[in-house]
Design a protein around this motif. Structure first.
Motif, mmCIF file in Angstrom:
data_model
loop_
_atom_site.group_PDB
_atom_site.id
_atom_site.type_symbol
_atom_site.label_atom_id
_atom_site.label_comp_id
_atom_site.label_asym_id
_atom_site.label_seq_id
_atom_site.Cartn_x
_atom_site.Cartn_y
_atom_site.Cartn_z
ATOM 1 N N VAL A 10 -2.006 -13.250 3.021
ATOM 2 C CA VAL A 10 -0.803 -12.455 2.739
ATOM 3 C C VAL A 10 -0.670 -11.345 3.777
ATOM 4 C CG1 VAL A 10 0.215 -10.840 1.065
ATOM 5 C CG2 VAL A 10 -0.719 -13.026 0.288
ATOM 6 N N PHE A 50 2.504 -11.274 6.330
ATOM 7 C CA PHE A 50 3.584 -10.334 6.039
ATOM 8 C C PHE A 50 3.504 -8.998 6.754
ATOM 9 C CE2 PHE A 50 3.527 -13.340 2.451
ATOM 10 C CZ PHE A 50 4.752 -13.923 2.731
ATOM 11 N N TYR A 95 12.637 -10.467 7.650
ATOM 12 C CA TYR A 95 12.393 -11.415 6.555
ATOM 13 C C TYR A 95 13.683 -12.023 5.978
ATOM 14 C CZ TYR A 95 11.318 -13.518 2.143
ATOM 15 O OH TYR A 95 11.261 -14.428 1.116
ATOM 16 N N LYS A 97 17.578 -19.181 -5.465
ATOM 17 C CA LYS A 97 17.583 -17.914 -6.202
ATOM 18 C C LYS A 97 18.692 -17.930 -7.270
ATOM 19 C CE LYS A 97 14.854 -14.924 -3.299
ATOM 20 N NZ LYS A 97 14.100 -15.940 -2.578
ATOM 21 N N ALA A 143 6.051 -9.877 -6.760
ATOM 22 C CA ALA A 143 6.138 -10.185 -5.316
ATOM 23 C C ALA A 143 7.598 -10.100 -4.877
ATOM 24 C CB ALA A 143 5.528 -11.536 -4.993
ATOM 25 N N CYS A 144 8.207 -8.968 -5.179
ATOM 26 C CA CYS A 144 9.659 -8.809 -4.974
ATOM 27 C C CYS A 144 10.033 -8.728 -3.505
ATOM 28 C CB CYS A 144 10.154 -7.576 -5.709
ATOM 29 S SG CYS A 144 9.430 -6.045 -5.080
ATOM 30 N N GLY A 145 9.059 -8.478 -2.623
ATOM 31 C CA GLY A 145 9.325 -8.431 -1.183
ATOM 32 C C GLY A 145 10.396 -7.410 -0.845
ATOM 33 N N ILE A 152 15.311 -9.280 -2.402
ATOM 34 C CA ILE A 152 16.470 -10.197 -2.440
ATOM 35 C C ILE A 152 16.769 -10.622 -3.889
ATOM 36 C CG2 ILE A 152 17.411 -12.421 -1.682
ATOM 37 C CD1 ILE A 152 15.713 -12.241 0.832
ATOM 38 N N GLY A 205 1.817 -2.726 -5.452
ATOM 39 C CA GLY A 205 0.574 -3.174 -6.081
ATOM 40 C C GLY A 205 0.468 -4.675 -6.102
ATOM 41 N N LYS A 206 -0.722 -5.125 -6.519
ATOM 42 C CA LYS A 206 -0.994 -6.557 -6.576
ATOM 43 C C LYS A 206 -0.504 -7.086 -7.930
ATOM 44 C CE LYS A 206 -4.717 -9.746 -5.688
ATOM 45 N NZ LYS A 206 -6.056 -9.985 -5.266
ATOM 46 N N GLU A 247 -1.314 -9.498 -9.736
ATOM 47 C CA GLU A 247 -2.362 -9.902 -10.690
ATOM 48 C C GLU A 247 -3.032 -8.693 -11.341
ATOM 49 O OE1 GLU A 247 -1.976 -10.929 -7.586
ATOM 50 O OE2 GLU A 247 -2.864 -12.884 -7.197
ATOM 51 N N LEU A 307 5.395 -16.485 -4.710
ATOM 52 C CA LEU A 307 4.119 -15.819 -5.000
ATOM 53 C C LEU A 307 3.045 -16.832 -5.411
ATOM 54 C CD1 LEU A 307 2.234 -13.401 -5.755
ATOM 55 C CD2 LEU A 307 3.324 -13.399 -8.011
ATOM 56 N N TYR A 312 -0.010 -18.129 -3.396
ATOM 57 C CA TYR A 312 -1.042 -17.180 -2.937
ATOM 58 C C TYR A 312 -1.826 -16.589 -4.103
ATOM 59 C CZ TYR A 312 2.374 -16.744 0.933
ATOM 60 O OH TYR A 312 3.266 -16.984 1.940
HETATM 61 C C1 LIG Z 1 7.890 -14.696 1.104
HETATM 62 S S1 LIG Z 1 7.911 -13.079 0.440
HETATM 63 C C2 LIG Z 1 8.976 -13.320 -0.954
HETATM 64 C C3 LIG Z 1 9.712 -12.086 -1.361
HETATM 65 C C4 LIG Z 1 10.736 -12.290 -2.489
HETATM 66 N N1 LIG Z 1 10.117 -12.721 -3.706
HETATM 67 C C5 LIG Z 1 11.806 -13.254 -2.092
HETATM 68 O O1 LIG Z 1 11.917 -14.296 -2.722
HETATM 69 O O2 LIG Z 1 12.526 -12.981 -1.146
HETATM 70 C C6 LIG Z 1 6.345 -13.039 -0.341
HETATM 71 C C7 LIG Z 1 6.008 -11.666 -0.859
HETATM 72 O O3 LIG Z 1 4.891 -11.816 -1.728
HETATM 73 C C8 LIG Z 1 4.132 -10.638 -1.635
HETATM 74 N N2 LIG Z 1 2.845 -10.942 -2.243
HETATM 75 C C9 LIG Z 1 1.987 -11.937 -1.918
HETATM 76 N N3 LIG Z 1 0.928 -11.929 -2.741
HETATM 77 C C10 LIG Z 1 1.136 -10.915 -3.630
HETATM 78 C C11 LIG Z 1 0.425 -10.422 -4.751
HETATM 79 N N4 LIG Z 1 -0.726 -10.964 -5.123
HETATM 80 N N5 LIG Z 1 0.944 -9.388 -5.443
HETATM 81 C C12 LIG Z 1 2.115 -8.828 -5.092
HETATM 82 N N6 LIG Z 1 2.838 -9.242 -4.025
HETATM 83 C C13 LIG Z 1 2.368 -10.287 -3.312
HETATM 84 C C14 LIG Z 1 4.133 -10.335 -0.156
HETATM 85 O O4 LIG Z 1 3.805 -9.003 0.099
HETATM 86 C C15 LIG Z 1 5.588 -10.662 0.217
HETATM 87 O O5 LIG Z 1 6.411 -9.545 0.113
#
Ligand SMILES: C[S@@+](CC[C@H](N)C(=O)[O-])C[C@H]1O[C@@H](n2cnc3c(N)ncnc32)[C@H](O)[C@@H]1O
Length: 234
Positions: A13, A17, A24, A40, A58-60, A63, A107-108, A110, A126, A129
């Motif tokens: 990750v 990222f 992105y 979406k 994992a809102c990134g 979007i 934050g993570k 999980e 998400l 990963y």
């Molecule tokens: C491909 S982006 C997707 C963002 C958004 N969900 C979207 O659909 O546009 C993946 C995102 O997952 C986040 N990510 C990956 N593993 C994660 C975790 N364990 N907890 C929180 N965020 C996580 C990354 O930081 C990244 O922003």
């Protein structure tokens, strides 16, 4: 024979990222040939009407989170992401567009346990990963009885012809894509191998069953290049 330990997903990750946040939104649209937007829309359509508290893991860059916030202006939407660079873009967008029903937490997924009795928990990109054991156990604690879980991610096409097209498409990204978006080179080269090995759909279904989720559905989209898994907390 040499056995290689699988790389911890936190490292993947981090490599995928860091330094990619600014492009992105463009990349996800271009590289999925616009299908991300349709996927979406499909996620949005699965969120039960009347959901008041919604968590987007994992809102990134926000979007999906902001699409949810727009569709449900009277609901409270919380987005969580592990990458500060992505989350700060989401925060700027939410501010610029004047959303006052969105909270974004670093934050993570999980590890973040919120005491909110969510009506719905979503995530896009998400699952592959994530440590699905803790993700789903926590989702169970955070959802209200009958609350919905909607999990979307890429999949490797099961059909051989589609898989060949998919492999060819990544070769194009590795040659042309990396010239236009060099910051995405690592993803263009490593994501295909990662997805070939990923078994997130079957592992997720098993984990949902173990955690006593019900009404589990799996919907494959766009020639099996992504999937949405939905379930309800019993
Ligand atoms: C491909 S982006 C997707 C963002 C958004 N969900 C979207 O659909 O546009 C993946 C995102 O997952 C986040 N990510 C990956 N593993 C994660 C975790 N364990 N907890 C929180 N965020 C996580 C990354 O930081 C990244 O922003």
């Amino acid at each position: 024979m040499i056995f290689r330990e699988p790389e911890p997903s936190a490292d993947i990750v981090q490599r995928f990222f860091s330094g990619t946040g600014a492009s992105y939104d463009q990349i996800v649209n271009l590289c999925t040939i616009g299908f991300d937007s349709l996927w979406k829309k499909r996620i949005l359509s699965q969120i039960p009407q009347g959901s008041i508290r919604i968590l987007d893991q994992a809102c990134g860059t926000g979007i999906l989170t902001l699409k949810i916030a727009q569709k449900y202006p009277s609901s409270q939407i919380i987005g969580v992401d592990i990458t500060e660079e992505y989350l700060s873009i989401a925060k700027c967008k939410a501010e610029e567009r004047g959303f006052n029903n969105v909270e974004l937490i670093l934050g993570k997924a999980e590890e973040i346990l919120l005491d909110c009795a969510f009506d719905c928990i979503t995530s896009s990109y998400l699952a592959k990963y994530a440590d699905l054991g803790s993700l789903i156990a926590n989702a169970r604690s955070m959802l209200r009885d009958g609350g919905s879980l909607i999990i979307h991610d890429f999949t490797y096409p099961a059909n051989q012809t589609f898989a060949l097209v998919w492999e060819f498409y990544f070769k194009v990204l590795q040659t042309i894509g990396k010239q236009c978006y060099p910051e995405w080179k690592t993803v263009f080269y490593e994501l295909p191998g990662f997805l070939r090995k990923a078994r997130w759909v079957s592992q997720l279904v098993k984990t949902l069953e173990t955690n006593r989720f019900v009404n589990i559905t799996v919907e494959y989209l766009t020639l099996g290049t992504s999937a949405i898994v939905t379930a309800k907390r019993a």
